[in-house]
Design a protein around this motif. Structure first.
Motif, short mmCIF file in Angstrom:
data_model
loop_
_atom_site.label_atom_id
_atom_site.label_comp_id
_atom_site.label_asym_id
_atom_site.label_seq_id
_atom_site.Cartn_x
_atom_site.Cartn_y
_atom_site.Cartn_z
N LEU A 114 -11.09 32.07 -7.10
CA LEU A 114 -10.23 33.26 -7.11
C LEU A 114 -9.85 33.65 -8.53
O LEU A 114 -9.82 34.84 -8.87
CB LEU A 114 -8.97 33.00 -6.28
CG LEU A 114 -9.13 33.03 -4.77
CD1 LEU A 114 -7.85 32.58 -4.09
CD2 LEU A 114 -9.51 34.43 -4.30
N TRP A 151 -12.02 28.59 1.34
CA TRP A 151 -10.65 28.70 1.85
C TRP A 151 -10.63 28.48 3.35
O TRP A 151 -9.78 27.76 3.87
CB TRP A 151 -10.11 30.09 1.50
CG TRP A 151 -8.74 30.38 2.00
CD1 TRP A 151 -7.56 29.88 1.52
CD2 TRP A 151 -8.39 31.27 3.07
NE1 TRP A 151 -6.50 30.40 2.23
CE2 TRP A 151 -6.98 31.25 3.18
CE3 TRP A 151 -9.13 32.08 3.93
CZ2 TRP A 151 -6.31 32.02 4.12
CZ3 TRP A 151 -8.46 32.84 4.86
CH2 TRP A 151 -7.07 32.81 4.95
N MET A 153 -5.18 35.49 -2.71
CA MET A 153 -6.46 36.06 -2.31
C MET A 153 -6.33 37.55 -2.03
O MET A 153 -7.18 38.35 -2.44
CB MET A 153 -6.97 35.33 -1.06
CG MET A 153 -8.37 35.72 -0.66
SD MET A 153 -9.00 34.69 0.68
CE MET A 153 -9.17 33.12 -0.13
N SER A 191 -15.22 31.95 -2.30
CA SER A 191 -13.82 31.50 -2.19
C SER A 191 -13.31 31.70 -0.77
O SER A 191 -12.52 30.89 -0.26
CB SER A 191 -12.93 32.24 -3.19
OG SER A 191 -12.74 33.59 -2.82
#
Length: 207
Positions: free
Chosen positions: A19, A38, A55, A34
């Motif tokens: 990120l 995540w 995010m 990402s």
């Protein structure tokens, strides 16, 4: 082989790093990766939810929401989470109602609800104490100093969006115990970025 905590430390740190890279560059592949790391982190431990605000800010800042492929990926992840967490809520309750288990409070998503409900800290210092216990007082002071310094350096102000919700979780939840190590890795990464900047700009600060 290290259990859920070990996997989450890696996925949490990798998501934060990707990120951060995505926020500095228009690298959409990093952002998609990402999203996937995540998601994998959440499937291992729900602590990874603390990265959601960061995010969202990355998406907004870089206008990644306009990318069709990324939108499909987000829609797929949301749909999957809806099914996944619905099952986590429904199955423990059905197993309880069918007599397969005596209770459901510490099963599935109810387990996390109960931990959060019991874990609201009366004193923010209790969680800071966990951070010191599982790292060191110098480490804790270093990471805390780094987060304050980011407010003074415009170049690094954005990193606060990645870490501020994580710090809030650390300060207000007193059931962190060994989970603090997951956050400590993230704080360490942030402190290294800030320290590297200072050492390069002010060589006299080199230790």
């Amino acid at each position: 082989s290290g259990g859920g905590d070990a996997q989450t430390r890696f996925l949490f740190l990798l998501t934060g790093y990707l990120l951060w890279q995505s926020s500095k560059q228009n690298n959409i592949e990093n952002l998609r990766l990402s999203l996937l790391t995540w998601t994998a982190g959440i499937l291992t431990m729900l602590d990874t939810f603390t990265l959601l605000p960061g995010m969202l800010v990355v998406f907004w800042k870089k206008r990644f929401m306009l990318d069709k492929k990324t939108l499909y990926l987000i829609a797929g992840i949301i749909f999957f989470f809806c099914l996944y967490f619905s099952a986590w809520l429904i199955l423990p309750y059905l197993a309880y109602k069918s007599g397969f288990q005596n209770h459901y409070i510490d099963r599935g998503l109810f387990y996390y609800f109960s931990r959060v409900g019991e874990g609201i800290s009366k004193s923010p210092f209790s969680s800071i104490q966990w951070l010191i216990n599982y790292t060191s007082i110098l480490f804790a002071l270093w990471t805390i100093a780094a987060i304050f310094l980011t407010f003074k350096i415009k170049k690094f102000l954005f990193i606060n969006f990645l870490s501020i919700s994580t710090w809030i979780a650390v300060i207000f939840l007193n059931r962190l115990d060994t989970h603090i190590i997951i956050y400590a890795a993230f704080f360490f990464c942030q402190a290294v970025i800030i320290t590297d900047y200072f050492v390069k700009r002010f060589p006299i600060t080199r230790l």
